[in-house]
Design a protein around this motif. Sequence first.
Motif, PDB file in Angstrom:
ATOM      1  N   TRP A 144      -4.672 -15.959   3.972  1.00  0.00           N
ATOM      2  CA  TRP A 144      -3.898 -16.911   3.151  1.00  0.00           C
ATOM      3  C   TRP A 144      -2.853 -17.620   4.010  1.00  0.00           C
ATOM      4  O   TRP A 144      -2.377 -17.095   5.012  1.00  0.00           O
ATOM      5  N   THR A 158       6.867   8.066  -4.123  1.00  0.00           N
ATOM      6  CA  THR A 158       7.564   8.844  -5.157  1.00  0.00           C
ATOM      7  C   THR A 158       8.527   7.967  -5.949  1.00  0.00           C
ATOM      8  O   THR A 158       8.608   8.039  -7.170  1.00  0.00           O
ATOM      9  N   ALA A 169       9.180   0.360   3.588  1.00  0.00           N
ATOM     10  CA  ALA A 169       8.838   1.217   2.444  1.00  0.00           C
ATOM     11  C   ALA A 169       8.197   2.510   2.933  1.00  0.00           C
ATOM     12  O   ALA A 169       7.037   2.802   2.674  1.00  0.00           O
ATOM     13  N   ASP A 186      -3.890  -9.299  -2.092  1.00  0.00           N
ATOM     14  CA  ASP A 186      -4.055  -8.228  -1.095  1.00  0.00           C
ATOM     15  C   ASP A 186      -5.183  -8.601  -0.149  1.00  0.00           C
ATOM     16  O   ASP A 186      -6.178  -9.202  -0.543  1.00  0.00           O
ATOM     17  N   SER A 212      -0.462   3.863   0.362  1.00  0.00           N
ATOM     18  CA  SER A 212      -0.377   4.309  -1.035  1.00  0.00           C
ATOM     19  C   SER A 212      -1.602   5.080  -1.493  1.00  0.00           C
ATOM     20  O   SER A 212      -1.522   5.844  -2.460  1.00  0.00           O
TER      21      SER A 212
HETATM   22  C1  LIG Z   1       0.273  10.063   6.058  1.00  0.00           C
HETATM   23  C2  LIG Z   1       1.304   9.665   5.035  1.00  0.00           C
HETATM   24  C3  LIG Z   1       1.854  10.615   4.189  1.00  0.00           C
HETATM   25  C4  LIG Z   1       2.826  10.241   3.264  1.00  0.00           C
HETATM   26  N1  LIG Z   1       3.249  11.158   2.349  1.00  0.00           N
HETATM   27  C5  LIG Z   1       4.050  10.749   1.333  1.00  0.00           C
HETATM   28  C6  LIG Z   1       4.370  11.630   0.265  1.00  0.00           C
HETATM   29  O1  LIG Z   1       3.887  12.763   0.228  1.00  0.00           O
HETATM   30  N2  LIG Z   1       5.192  11.189  -0.716  1.00  0.00           N
HETATM   31  C7  LIG Z   1       5.729   9.919  -0.707  1.00  0.00           C
HETATM   32  O2  LIG Z   1       6.489   9.574  -1.609  1.00  0.00           O
HETATM   33  N3  LIG Z   1       5.401   9.058   0.284  1.00  0.00           N
HETATM   34  C8  LIG Z   1       4.573   9.433   1.274  1.00  0.00           C
HETATM   35  N4  LIG Z   1       4.208   8.547   2.241  1.00  0.00           N
HETATM   36  C9  LIG Z   1       4.781   7.192   2.218  1.00  0.00           C
HETATM   37  C10 LIG Z   1       4.142   6.321   1.141  1.00  0.00           C
HETATM   38  O3  LIG Z   1       2.743   6.419   1.188  1.00  0.00           O
HETATM   39  C11 LIG Z   1       4.592   4.891   1.335  1.00  0.00           C
HETATM   40  O4  LIG Z   1       5.997   4.859   1.359  1.00  0.00           O
HETATM   41  C12 LIG Z   1       4.114   3.950   0.229  1.00  0.00           C
HETATM   42  O5  LIG Z   1       2.773   4.180  -0.084  1.00  0.00           O
HETATM   43  C13 LIG Z   1       4.339   2.522   0.646  1.00  0.00           C
HETATM   44  O6  LIG Z   1       3.727   1.674  -0.300  1.00  0.00           O
HETATM   45  P1  LIG Z   1       3.569   0.138  -0.030  1.00  0.00           P
HETATM   46  O7  LIG Z   1       3.087  -0.479  -1.293  1.00  0.00           O
HETATM   47  O8  LIG Z   1       4.829  -0.394   0.549  1.00  0.00           O
HETATM   48  O9  LIG Z   1       2.531   0.014   1.161  1.00  0.00           O
HETATM   49  P2  LIG Z   1       0.920   0.096   1.205  1.00  0.00           P
HETATM   50  O10 LIG Z   1       0.410   1.182   0.404  1.00  0.00           O
HETATM   51  O11 LIG Z   1       0.586   0.073   2.657  1.00  0.00           O
HETATM   52  O12 LIG Z   1       0.446  -1.265   0.564  1.00  0.00           O
HETATM   53  C14 LIG Z   1       0.578  -2.479   1.222  1.00  0.00           C
HETATM   54  C15 LIG Z   1      -0.577  -3.366   0.801  1.00  0.00           C
HETATM   55  O13 LIG Z   1      -0.385  -4.638   1.423  1.00  0.00           O
HETATM   56  C16 LIG Z   1      -1.638  -5.137   1.834  1.00  0.00           C
HETATM   57  N5  LIG Z   1      -1.394  -6.101   2.918  1.00  0.00           N
HETATM   58  C17 LIG Z   1      -0.948  -5.864   4.167  1.00  0.00           C
HETATM   59  N6  LIG Z   1      -0.845  -7.010   4.845  1.00  0.00           N
HETATM   60  C18 LIG Z   1      -1.237  -8.004   4.020  1.00  0.00           C
HETATM   61  C19 LIG Z   1      -1.354  -9.402   4.136  1.00  0.00           C
HETATM   62  N7  LIG Z   1      -1.029 -10.045   5.280  1.00  0.00           N
HETATM   63  N8  LIG Z   1      -1.800 -10.102   3.076  1.00  0.00           N
HETATM   64  C20 LIG Z   1      -2.124  -9.494   1.919  1.00  0.00           C
HETATM   65  N9  LIG Z   1      -2.037  -8.155   1.736  1.00  0.00           N
HETATM   66  C21 LIG Z   1      -1.586  -7.423   2.774  1.00  0.00           C
HETATM   67  C22 LIG Z   1      -2.400  -3.902   2.289  1.00  0.00           C
HETATM   68  O14 LIG Z   1      -3.788  -4.124   2.251  1.00  0.00           O
HETATM   69  C23 LIG Z   1      -1.924  -2.848   1.266  1.00  0.00           C
HETATM   70  O15 LIG Z   1      -2.810  -2.774   0.178  1.00  0.00           O
HETATM   71  C24 LIG Z   1       3.253   8.894   3.197  1.00  0.00           C
HETATM   72  C25 LIG Z   1       2.688   7.941   4.033  1.00  0.00           C
HETATM   73  C26 LIG Z   1       1.697   8.305   4.930  1.00  0.00           C
HETATM   74  C27 LIG Z   1       1.035   7.245   5.746  1.00  0.00           C
END
Ligand SMILES: Cc1cc2nc3c(=O)[nH]c(=O)nc-3n(C[C@H](O)[C@H](O)[C@H](O)COP(=O)(O)OP(=O)(O)OC[C@H]3O[C@@H](n4cnc5c(N)ncnc54)[C@H](O)[C@@H]3O)c2cc1C
Length: 404
Positions: free
Chosen positions: A175, A387, A381, A34, A44
């Motif tokens: 990276w 959820t 995503a 990350d 997240s």
């Molecule tokens: C305001 C808001 C409200 C929401 N409400 C809800 C809800 O109530 N219920 C629900 O189910 N969903 C909700 N969502 C959606 C949910 O949060 C996302 O669908 C989910 O968290 C996506 O997870 P993820 O792991 O794909 O992304 P992220 O949580 O964004 O994780 C991605 C990770 O990748 C890392 N990263 C990025 N680029 C690089 C790189 N080049 N190299 C290394 N690491 C990198 C980042 O640092 C991060 O830690 C909401 C989203 C938002 C923004």
Amino acid sequence: MNTDFCIIGGGMVGLSLANQLLEKEIAQSIVIIDKERELGLHSSGLNSGVLHAGIYYEPNTLKAKVCVDGSRRLKQWVKERSLPLNECGKVIVPQDQNLDPQIDLLYERGQANGATVEIWDEKKLKAFLPLCRSASGRALWSPNTAVVKPKTVLNRLEKELREKGVIFRLNQSEWEINALKRLITLNNNEKVSYSHLINCAGLRADEVAYKFDIGLNYKLLPFKGLYWQVKSSSKIKINTNLYPVPDLNVPFLGVHFTPSADEQTLINIGPTATPALGRENYYGLEKIEPLSAANNLLCLLNQYLINEGGFRKYVHQQSLLFLKPLMLKEAKKLLPSITSDDLIFSKKVGIRPQLFNKTTKKLENDFLCLNGKNSTHVMNAISPAFTASFALADFIIENNSKNF
Ligand SMILES: Cc1cc2nc3c(=O)[nH]c(=O)nc-3n(C[C@H](O)[C@H](O)[C@H](O)COP(=O)(O)OP(=O)(O)OC[C@H]3O[C@@H](n4cnc5c(N)ncnc54)[C@H](O)[C@@H]3O)c2cc1C
């Protein structure tokens, strides 16, 4: 270092994939990379924490396939660990009379997706939530919607994965990849050689995919989600999620009230969905990407001009909800007795990346996974990926296992 799986991105999707790969004994070794110093600094850790019950999604979509199961499993996981959980359900009401038929549509979708839903008449709604207004009197009740503390959930999963031997390499923004050799070089020149790589980079998943020549037809556009709060001193007390009937043509659910998972008096209102000026432009002018922002606005221009599903009205309305009178106007549609004195602006903010398809010139509404040679890319995503994360991870593993 040699590893079976290298996961880019330690958000809920990346961690759930790691968890399920270990559970299913598909992986002996996993490295999660990350770019941040700690996990939970993006979606997240910053989301509303609502465990959605699977009502909104068209039955043939991937969201519909994984939301109900994912929600049930994450709720159970949270309960087993005694983490904060508010099983407060959700009420959905039409804010205009002409939106009343959406109650029936959502009921049918909910049932088709395996969610528990009930249509309430005015008497039942008023008995449960006396302050709430439904333009038609009717409401949809979802008893299985719940609220968690997203960062607490994420951090607990991280801790358990570390205990199971998953290796984390944080603070890795620079990276480099040699996809042919399946070799990553980290900031400090450490080399990670992998069998399969899974890109779960959330709001930068497109940029990571491009390094593998994957997903060139897509681009993630950032939308800022700002929140307001009901003051703890306010007489407005509701312990349920209260949502308007959503506009199903746009990928956001409308401004809603969400109680906290553990703080009795905390009710969030939001999030808004305003085009952001950078992928990490959380506050003020920080991390603005002017060229990219201009390009993103151009991408949205087409949808704005054709105005399919009232997109234009939605953008106007959403972009201005950081203004108190306009947010109050939206809030009053659901809770008429709420006043300006009840609202304060919240420091809570998140950025939702939405996947734009350069060919159709539209935003994608469903989850999307793309495959490369020895790599899998989770490109969209969006909500409810938090959820659904455990079930989404299982789906990705089952559908890609021949590539692993
Ligand atoms: C305001 C808001 C409200 C929401 N409400 C809800 C809800 O109530 N219920 C629900 O189910 N969903 C909700 N969502 C959606 C949910 O949060 C996302 O669908 C989910 O968290 C996506 O997870 P993820 O792991 O794909 O992304 P992220 O949580 O964004 O994780 C991605 C990770 O990748 C890392 N990263 C990025 N680029 C690089 C790189 N080049 N190299 C290394 N690491 C990198 C980042 O640092 C991060 O830690 C909401 C989203 C938002 C923004």
